[in-house]
Design a protein around this motif. Structure first.
Motif, PDB file in Angstrom:
ATOM      1  N   ARG A 176      -3.384   3.123   6.464  1.00 54.02           N
ATOM      2  CA  ARG A 176      -4.109   4.010   5.562  1.00 54.02           C
ATOM      3  C   ARG A 176      -5.087   4.898   6.314  1.00 54.02           C
ATOM      4  NH1 ARG A 176      -7.274   1.807   1.050  1.00 54.02           N
ATOM      5  NH2 ARG A 176      -5.672   0.243   0.756  1.00 54.02           N
TER       6      ARG A 176
ATOM      7  N   THR B 172       0.845  -1.193   0.000  1.00 53.61           N
ATOM      8  CA  THR B 172       0.000   0.000   0.000  1.00 53.61           C
ATOM      9  C   THR B 172       0.879   1.242   0.000  1.00 53.61           C
ATOM     10  OG1 THR B 172      -1.681  -1.184   1.275  1.00 53.61           O
ATOM     11  CG2 THR B 172      -1.872   1.207   1.172  1.00 53.61           C
TER      12      THR B 172
ATOM     13  N   LEU C 244       4.148   4.803  -6.971  1.00 50.22           N
ATOM     14  CA  LEU C 244       2.893   5.557  -6.986  1.00 50.22           C
ATOM     15  C   LEU C 244       3.248   7.002  -7.289  1.00 50.22           C
ATOM     16  CD1 LEU C 244      -0.186   5.462  -6.574  1.00 50.22           C
ATOM     17  CD2 LEU C 244       0.217   6.257  -4.232  1.00 50.22           C
TER      18      LEU C 244
ATOM     19  N   TYR D  41       0.840   5.780  -0.333  1.00 51.72           N
ATOM     20  CA  TYR D  41       0.024   6.948   0.009  1.00 51.72           C
ATOM     21  C   TYR D  41       0.671   8.222  -0.523  1.00 51.72           C
ATOM     22  CZ  TYR D  41      -0.863   3.537   3.743  1.00 51.72           C
ATOM     23  OH  TYR D  41      -1.119   2.392   4.462  1.00 51.72           O
TER      24      TYR D  41
ATOM     25  N   GLU E 234      -7.619  -1.377  -4.369  1.00 53.47           N
ATOM     26  CA  GLU E 234      -8.476  -0.208  -4.395  1.00 53.47           C
ATOM     27  C   GLU E 234      -7.691   1.081  -4.208  1.00 53.47           C
ATOM     28  OE1 GLU E 234      -9.846  -0.870   0.251  1.00 53.47           O
ATOM     29  OE2 GLU E 234     -11.254  -0.017  -1.165  1.00 53.47           O
ATOM     30  N   LEU E 235      -8.298   2.121  -4.750  1.00 49.82           N
ATOM     31  CA  LEU E 235      -7.800   3.467  -4.564  1.00 49.82           C
ATOM     32  C   LEU E 235      -8.798   4.191  -3.682  1.00 49.82           C
ATOM     33  CD1 LEU E 235      -6.082   6.004  -5.313  1.00 49.82           C
ATOM     34  CD2 LEU E 235      -7.599   6.269  -7.293  1.00 49.82           C
TER      35      LEU E 235
ATOM     36  N   SER F 120      -0.230   4.306 -10.635  1.00 45.77           N
ATOM     37  CA  SER F 120       0.639   3.260 -10.097  1.00 45.77           C
ATOM     38  C   SER F 120       0.984   2.263 -11.190  1.00 45.77           C
ATOM     39  CB  SER F 120      -0.059   2.554  -8.939  1.00 45.77           C
ATOM     40  OG  SER F 120       0.768   1.535  -8.398  1.00 45.77           O
TER      41      SER F 120
ATOM     42  N   PHE G  16      -4.384  10.354  -0.867  1.00 49.68           N
ATOM     43  CA  PHE G  16      -4.749   9.073  -1.482  1.00 49.68           C
ATOM     44  C   PHE G  16      -4.098   7.932  -0.725  1.00 49.68           C
ATOM     45  CE2 PHE G  16      -6.215  11.119  -5.276  1.00 49.68           C
ATOM     46  CZ  PHE G  16      -5.311  12.147  -5.527  1.00 49.68           C
ATOM     47  N   SER G  17      -4.777   6.792  -0.748  1.00 46.76           N
ATOM     48  CA  SER G  17      -4.095   5.553  -0.392  1.00 46.76           C
ATOM     49  C   SER G  17      -4.430   4.555  -1.490  1.00 46.76           C
ATOM     50  CB  SER G  17      -4.529   5.039   0.972  1.00 46.76           C
ATOM     51  OG  SER G  17      -5.885   4.670   0.963  1.00 46.76           O
ATOM     52  N   TYR G  18      -3.472   3.715  -1.828  1.00 42.98           N
ATOM     53  CA  TYR G  18      -3.648   2.850  -2.995  1.00 42.98           C
ATOM     54  C   TYR G  18      -2.932   1.536  -2.791  1.00 42.98           C
ATOM     55  CZ  TYR G  18      -3.599   1.208  -7.808  1.00 42.98           C
ATOM     56  OH  TYR G  18      -3.766   0.460  -8.923  1.00 42.98           O
ATOM     57  N   ASN G  19      -3.655   0.438  -3.030  1.00 47.31           N
ATOM     58  CA  ASN G  19      -2.993  -0.843  -3.217  1.00 47.31           C
ATOM     59  C   ASN G  19      -3.590  -1.494  -4.452  1.00 47.31           C
ATOM     60  OD1 ASN G  19      -5.414  -2.038  -2.478  1.00 47.31           O
ATOM     61  ND2 ASN G  19      -4.725  -2.504  -0.410  1.00 47.31           N
ATOM     62  N   ASN G  20      -3.192  -2.724  -4.705  1.00 47.92           N
ATOM     63  CA  ASN G  20      -3.606  -3.313  -5.978  1.00 47.92           C
ATOM     64  C   ASN G  20      -5.092  -3.648  -5.999  1.00 47.92           C
ATOM     65  OD1 ASN G  20      -3.609  -5.406  -4.238  1.00 47.92           O
ATOM     66  ND2 ASN G  20      -2.187  -6.684  -5.364  1.00 47.92           N
TER      67      ASN G  20
END
Lengths: 113, 115
Positions: free
Chosen positions: B101, A31, A74, A33, A53-54, A68, A47-51
């Motif tokens: 997060r 994850t 990112l 950010y 969800e954004l 990404s 933002f936070s993002y992993n494979n």
């Protein structure tokens, strides 16, 4: 062997331009950010993002978009820059699970003139 | 929603003196707690963290913090401050059921160290 690295460190640009800030992490985190630190040093997640969800902070203008290319990167794209976008932008990463902390990059100081 | 309050915007101490930076949080359950430091022109570095267990946690650079549930506090301490400790200090919380997060930062305390 910097854990979270951002480029550039400083960015000065004119209003209306489009710019990108790059971020890479070599920690194997899933994850990433982007945070914005304003002139009063207040840190706010953008933002936070992993494979999977954004997650976008609803207060972030849609001129800002994360991209990404893979799990270790990112990037932050900003369109039509405004004076109020001047700030320090921090990239961070962590594992997507409890009991973990976030690791931060050195920051990118963006100045819009 | 969780929130973090750092009541002191700016603290000045003499080198060699002891230091305590205050942090209070608002959250329905016991959160995860963190202290980060930002040296001038630098990124955020994690000083210490509390997830569970012993309420007195040790961190890097000789810092420690104590979690006090009854006071909803997580104050940062150092017995003897060095000039290199001059920086901005941020307290942060995240839900114990969540991940990084959901990290929320306080507004920071700027530390000045006098020679």
């Amino acid at each position: 062997d910097t854990a979270v690295s951002q480029t550039p460190k400083y960015l000065v640009t004119q209003m209306g331009n489009d710019k990108s800030i790059k971020c890479e992490q070599n920690l194997g985190h899933d994850t990433m950010y982007w945070y914005k630190q304003d002139s009063k040093k207040f840190l706010k997640i953008m933002f936070s993002y992993n494979n999977k969800e954004l997650i976008i902070n609803e207060t972030v203008p849609n001129r800002f978009s994360p991209k990404s290319p893979d799990k270790a990167h990112l990037n932050l794209h900003i369109n039509s820059l405004e004076l109020g976008d001047s700030a320090v932008y921090f990239c961070a990463s962590s594992y997507e699970q409890p009991n973990t902390e976030a690791f931060f990059g050195q920051g990118t100081r963006l100045t819009v003139v | 929603a969780q929130s973090v309050t750092q009541p002191d915007i700016h603290i000045t101490v003499s080198e060699g003196a002891s230091l305590e930076l205050r942090c209070n949080y608002s959250y329905g359950a016991t959160p995860y707690l963190f202290w980060y430091v930002q040296s001038p022109g630098q990124g955020l570095q994690l000083l210490l963290k509390y997830f569970s267990g012993d309420t007195l946690v040790q961190g890097i650079k000789g810092f420690e913090a104590e979690f006090k549930r009854s006071q909803s506090s997580f104050n940062l301490r150092k017995p003897s401050v060095h000039w290199s400790d001059a920086a901005e200090y941020f307290c942060a919380v995240s839900p114990s059921s969540g991940s990084a997060r959901q990290l929320t930062f306080g507004s920071g305390t700027q530390l000045t160290v006098l020679p």
